[in-house]
Design a protein around this motif. Sequence first.
Motif, PDB file in Angstrom:
ATOM      1  N   GLU A   1      -2.949  -2.946   5.886  1.00 44.86           N
ATOM      2  CA  GLU A   1      -3.421  -1.732   6.329  1.00 44.86           C
ATOM      3  C   GLU A   1      -3.644  -1.920   8.055  1.00 44.86           C
ATOM      4  OE1 GLU A   1      -3.745   0.815   4.789  1.00 44.86           O
ATOM      5  OE2 GLU A   1      -4.470   0.809   2.828  1.00 44.86           O
ATOM      6  N   LYS A   2      -2.853  -2.173   8.767  1.00 42.57           N
ATOM      7  CA  LYS A   2      -2.909  -2.558  10.189  1.00 42.57           C
ATOM      8  C   LYS A   2      -2.113  -1.451  10.805  1.00 42.57           C
ATOM      9  CE  LYS A   2      -3.997  -7.620   9.901  1.00 42.57           C
ATOM     10  NZ  LYS A   2      -3.630  -8.640  10.522  1.00 42.57           N
ATOM     11  N   ASP A   3      -2.477  -0.970  12.180  1.00 39.52           N
ATOM     12  CA  ASP A   3      -1.697  -0.012  12.825  1.00 39.52           C
ATOM     13  C   ASP A   3      -0.903  -0.937  13.697  1.00 39.52           C
ATOM     14  OD1 ASP A   3      -0.846   1.871  14.372  1.00 39.52           O
ATOM     15  OD2 ASP A   3      -2.811   2.641  15.254  1.00 39.52           O
TER      16      ASP A   3
ATOM     17  N   CYS B   1       1.926  -3.269   8.448  1.00 37.07           N
ATOM     18  CA  CYS B   1       1.487  -1.910   8.095  1.00 37.07           C
ATOM     19  C   CYS B   1       1.663  -1.777   6.545  1.00 37.07           C
ATOM     20  CB  CYS B   1       2.987  -1.155   8.503  1.00 37.07           C
ATOM     21  SG  CYS B   1       3.151   0.619   7.960  1.00 37.07           S
ATOM     22  N   TRP B   2       2.459  -2.383   5.867  1.00 32.09           N
ATOM     23  CA  TRP B   2       2.631  -1.953   4.434  1.00 32.09           C
ATOM     24  C   TRP B   2       1.830  -2.822   3.457  1.00 32.09           C
ATOM     25  CZ3 TRP B   2       4.289   2.667   3.146  1.00 32.09           C
ATOM     26  CH2 TRP B   2       5.107   3.285   3.958  1.00 32.09           C
TER      27      TRP B   2
ATOM     28  N   ASN C   1       0.932  -1.265  -0.042  1.00 30.82           N
ATOM     29  CA  ASN C   1      -0.070  -0.157   0.092  1.00 30.82           C
ATOM     30  C   ASN C   1       0.787   0.979  -0.124  1.00 30.82           C
ATOM     31  OD1 ASN C   1      -2.522  -1.510   0.197  1.00 30.82           O
ATOM     32  ND2 ASN C   1      -1.864  -1.855   2.456  1.00 30.82           N
TER      33      ASN C   1
ATOM     34  N   PRO D   1      -0.513   3.834   3.397  1.00 32.31           N
ATOM     35  CA  PRO D   1      -0.912   2.898   4.336  1.00 32.31           C
ATOM     36  C   PRO D   1      -2.033   3.935   5.186  1.00 32.31           C
ATOM     37  CG  PRO D   1       1.189   2.315   4.200  1.00 32.31           C
ATOM     38  CD  PRO D   1       1.169   3.688   3.383  1.00 32.31           C
ATOM     39  N   ALA D   2      -3.021   3.349   5.540  1.00 29.48           N
ATOM     40  CA  ALA D   2      -4.049   3.926   6.415  1.00 29.48           C
ATOM     41  C   ALA D   2      -3.475   4.428   7.716  1.00 29.48           C
ATOM     42  CB  ALA D   2      -5.215   3.059   6.626  1.00 29.48           C
ATOM     43  N   HIS D   3      -2.404   3.408   8.231  1.00 24.92           N
ATOM     44  CA  HIS D   3      -1.997   3.997   9.732  1.00 24.92           C
ATOM     45  C   HIS D   3      -0.406   4.263   9.500  1.00 24.92           C
ATOM     46  CE1 HIS D   3      -5.618   2.379  11.071  1.00 24.92           C
ATOM     47  NE2 HIS D   3      -5.789   1.246  10.377  1.00 24.92           N
TER      48      HIS D   3
END
Length: 200
Positions: A122-124, A118-119, A79, A82-84
Amino acid sequence: MADIDYFFATLSPYSYLAGTRLEEIADRHGATITYKPVDIVTLFGRTGGTPPKDRHVARQEYRLQELRRQSDKLDMALNLKPAHWPTNAAPSSYAIIAASKAGGGDLGGLCHAILRACWGEEKDIADDAVIRACLEGAGFDPGLADSGLLVGAETYAANLEEAVERGVFGAPFYITTDDQRFWGQDQLDDLDRHLAGRAK
Protein backbone atom coordinates in the motif's frame (compact mmCIF):
# COMPACT_ATOMS: atom_id res chain seq x y z
CA MET A 1 24.27 -17.83 -23.39
CA ALA A 2 20.62 -16.95 -23.87
CA ASP A 3 19.31 -13.45 -23.40
CA ILE A 4 15.87 -12.33 -22.26
CA ASP A 5 14.42 -8.90 -22.95
CA TYR A 6 11.96 -8.28 -20.16
CA PHE A 7 9.25 -5.71 -20.85
CA PHE A 8 7.24 -4.88 -17.73
CA ALA A 9 5.34 -2.10 -16.01
CA THR A 10 5.80 -0.97 -12.43
CA LEU A 11 2.00 -0.60 -12.23
CA SER A 12 1.28 -4.14 -13.44
CA PRO A 13 -0.08 -6.64 -10.90
CA TYR A 14 0.96 -9.50 -13.13
CA SER A 15 4.53 -8.17 -13.25
CA TYR A 16 4.37 -8.21 -9.45
CA LEU A 17 3.07 -11.78 -9.38
CA ALA A 18 6.05 -12.88 -11.47
CA GLY A 19 8.04 -12.38 -8.27
CA THR A 20 11.69 -13.35 -8.73
CA ARG A 21 10.97 -16.39 -10.88
CA LEU A 22 12.44 -14.81 -14.01
CA GLU A 23 15.73 -14.23 -12.22
CA GLU A 24 15.73 -17.82 -10.97
CA ILE A 25 15.09 -19.13 -14.49
CA ALA A 26 17.80 -16.94 -15.98
CA ASP A 27 20.28 -18.06 -13.34
CA ARG A 28 19.45 -21.71 -13.99
CA HIS A 29 20.16 -21.35 -17.72
CA GLY A 30 23.01 -18.85 -17.60
CA ALA A 31 20.83 -16.25 -19.30
CA THR A 32 21.08 -12.50 -19.03
CA ILE A 33 18.07 -10.23 -18.50
CA THR A 34 17.64 -6.77 -19.96
CA TYR A 35 15.02 -4.90 -17.94
CA LYS A 36 12.79 -2.62 -20.03
CA PRO A 37 10.10 -0.77 -18.08
CA VAL A 38 7.32 0.55 -20.31
CA ASP A 39 4.32 2.85 -20.07
CA ILE A 40 1.64 0.17 -20.02
CA VAL A 41 -1.33 2.50 -20.56
CA THR A 42 0.21 3.99 -23.70
CA LEU A 43 1.24 0.51 -24.83
CA PHE A 44 -2.39 -0.65 -24.56
CA GLY A 45 -3.48 2.28 -26.69
CA ARG A 46 -0.85 1.53 -29.33
CA THR A 47 -1.58 -2.19 -29.56
CA GLY A 48 -5.35 -2.50 -29.32
CA GLY A 49 -5.62 -3.03 -25.57
CA THR A 50 -7.89 -1.34 -23.06
CA PRO A 51 -6.93 -0.05 -19.59
CA PRO A 52 -8.62 -2.06 -16.80
CA LYS A 53 -10.94 0.79 -15.77
CA ASP A 54 -12.32 1.03 -19.33
CA ARG A 55 -12.98 -2.68 -19.82
CA HIS A 56 -16.40 -4.27 -19.84
CA VAL A 57 -17.58 -5.15 -16.34
CA ALA A 58 -17.33 -8.86 -17.12
CA ARG A 59 -13.63 -8.47 -17.91
CA GLN A 60 -13.05 -6.37 -14.79
CA GLU A 61 -14.72 -8.99 -12.60
CA TYR A 62 -12.76 -11.82 -14.19
CA ARG A 63 -9.49 -9.91 -13.77
CA LEU A 64 -10.10 -9.54 -10.02
CA GLN A 65 -10.96 -13.23 -9.65
CA GLU A 66 -7.88 -14.27 -11.59
CA LEU A 67 -5.60 -11.98 -9.59
CA ARG A 68 -6.96 -13.45 -6.37
CA ARG A 69 -6.46 -17.03 -7.62
CA GLN A 70 -2.92 -16.33 -8.80
CA SER A 71 -1.88 -14.57 -5.58
CA ASP A 72 -3.30 -17.46 -3.54
CA LYS A 73 -1.52 -20.04 -5.70
CA LEU A 74 1.77 -18.17 -5.42
CA ASP A 75 1.26 -17.33 -1.74
CA MET A 76 1.92 -13.64 -2.42
CA ALA A 77 0.15 -10.83 -0.59
CA LEU A 78 -1.88 -8.78 -3.05
CA ASN A 79 -4.13 -5.76 -2.58
CA LEU A 80 -6.70 -6.05 -5.36
CA LYS A 81 -7.42 -2.32 -5.19
CA PRO A 82 -4.26 -0.61 -3.92
CA ALA A 83 -4.63 2.77 -2.27
CA HIS A 84 -2.09 4.31 -4.65
CA TRP A 85 -3.10 2.82 -7.99
CA PRO A 86 -3.01 4.01 -10.59
CA THR A 87 -0.18 6.43 -9.94
CA ASN A 88 2.60 7.97 -12.00
CA ALA A 89 4.82 5.07 -13.08
CA ALA A 90 7.52 7.27 -14.59
CA PRO A 91 9.60 8.04 -11.44
CA SER A 92 9.95 4.37 -10.46
CA SER A 93 10.71 3.40 -14.05
CA TYR A 94 13.37 6.11 -14.33
CA ALA A 95 14.95 4.82 -11.10
CA ILE A 96 15.15 1.30 -12.53
CA ILE A 97 16.74 2.64 -15.70
CA ALA A 98 19.26 4.68 -13.68
CA ALA A 99 20.07 1.65 -11.51
CA SER A 100 20.55 -0.50 -14.60
CA LYS A 101 23.08 1.97 -15.95
CA ALA A 102 24.83 2.44 -12.60
CA GLY A 103 25.11 -1.25 -11.72
CA GLY A 104 26.34 -2.57 -8.41
CA GLY A 105 23.03 -3.75 -6.95
CA ASP A 106 20.31 -6.33 -7.43
CA LEU A 107 18.26 -5.04 -10.35
CA GLY A 108 15.70 -7.83 -10.23
CA GLY A 109 15.34 -7.27 -6.52
CA LEU A 110 14.76 -3.56 -7.13
CA CYS A 111 12.04 -4.21 -9.70
CA HIS A 112 10.27 -6.62 -7.38
CA ALA A 113 10.60 -4.25 -4.40
CA ILE A 114 8.90 -1.47 -6.34
CA LEU A 115 6.13 -3.76 -7.54
CA ARG A 116 5.67 -5.19 -4.04
CA ALA A 117 5.49 -1.66 -2.59
CA CYS A 118 2.49 -0.95 -4.83
CA TRP A 119 0.66 -4.27 -4.75
CA GLY A 120 1.64 -5.72 -1.40
CA GLU A 121 2.46 -2.82 0.89
CA GLU A 122 0.00 0.00 0.00
CA LYS A 123 2.78 2.45 -0.87
CA ASP A 124 2.85 5.12 -3.56
CA ILE A 125 5.62 4.19 -6.01
CA ALA A 126 5.62 7.75 -7.33
CA ASP A 127 6.80 8.93 -3.91
CA ASP A 128 10.49 9.79 -3.80
CA ALA A 129 10.95 8.30 -0.32
CA VAL A 130 9.45 4.98 -1.41
CA ILE A 131 11.69 4.82 -4.49
CA ARG A 132 14.77 5.70 -2.44
CA ALA A 133 14.00 2.97 0.08
CA CYS A 134 13.60 0.41 -2.71
CA LEU A 135 16.90 1.48 -4.28
CA GLU A 136 18.75 1.28 -0.98
CA GLY A 137 17.20 -2.07 -0.10
CA ALA A 138 18.40 -3.51 -3.41
CA GLY A 139 21.96 -2.27 -2.88
CA PHE A 140 21.84 0.88 -5.02
CA ASP A 141 22.60 4.50 -4.19
CA PRO A 142 19.24 6.02 -3.21
CA GLY A 143 20.40 9.22 -4.91
CA LEU A 144 19.72 7.50 -8.23
CA ALA A 145 16.10 8.50 -7.68
CA ASP A 146 17.11 12.07 -8.53
CA SER A 147 19.70 11.47 -11.23
CA GLY A 148 19.57 10.82 -14.94
CA LEU A 149 15.98 11.97 -15.31
CA LEU A 150 16.46 13.06 -18.93
CA VAL A 151 18.15 9.79 -19.85
CA GLY A 152 15.44 7.94 -17.95
CA ALA A 153 12.69 9.69 -19.88
CA GLU A 154 14.42 9.06 -23.20
CA THR A 155 15.00 5.38 -22.42
CA TYR A 156 11.46 4.92 -21.13
CA ALA A 157 10.10 6.34 -24.39
CA ALA A 158 12.51 4.22 -26.45
CA ASN A 159 11.43 1.10 -24.56
CA LEU A 160 7.83 1.80 -25.54
CA GLU A 161 8.71 2.17 -29.22
CA GLU A 162 10.79 -1.01 -29.12
CA ALA A 163 7.96 -2.86 -27.41
CA VAL A 164 5.48 -1.89 -30.12
CA GLU A 165 7.93 -2.80 -32.90
CA ARG A 166 8.66 -6.21 -31.39
CA GLY A 167 5.09 -7.28 -30.80
CA VAL A 168 4.73 -6.57 -27.09
CA PHE A 169 1.16 -5.78 -26.03
CA GLY A 170 1.04 -6.38 -22.27
CA ALA A 171 3.12 -6.93 -19.15
CA PRO A 172 5.03 -8.86 -18.14
CA PHE A 173 6.35 -9.83 -21.57
CA TYR A 174 9.50 -11.85 -22.23
CA ILE A 175 11.35 -12.13 -25.57
CA THR A 176 14.28 -14.48 -26.11
CA THR A 177 17.15 -14.04 -28.56
CA ASP A 178 15.40 -16.38 -31.03
CA ASP A 179 12.29 -14.14 -30.89
CA GLN A 180 10.15 -16.49 -28.84
CA ARG A 181 7.58 -14.37 -27.02
CA PHE A 182 5.96 -15.15 -23.70
CA TRP A 183 3.18 -12.97 -22.30
CA GLY A 184 2.23 -13.15 -18.66
CA GLN A 185 3.71 -14.47 -15.44
CA ASP A 186 1.82 -17.71 -16.01
CA GLN A 187 4.04 -18.37 -19.04
CA LEU A 188 7.28 -18.46 -17.05
CA ASP A 189 7.25 -22.27 -16.93
CA ASP A 190 7.08 -22.30 -20.73
CA LEU A 191 9.96 -19.84 -20.91
CA ASP A 192 11.92 -22.14 -18.62
CA ARG A 193 11.18 -25.14 -20.85
CA HIS A 194 12.17 -23.19 -23.95
CA LEU A 195 15.51 -22.17 -22.50
CA ALA A 196 16.09 -25.77 -21.47
CA GLY A 197 15.54 -26.86 -25.07
CA ARG A 198 12.51 -28.99 -24.25
CA ALA A 199 9.95 -26.86 -26.08
CA LYS A 200 9.30 -27.36 -29.78
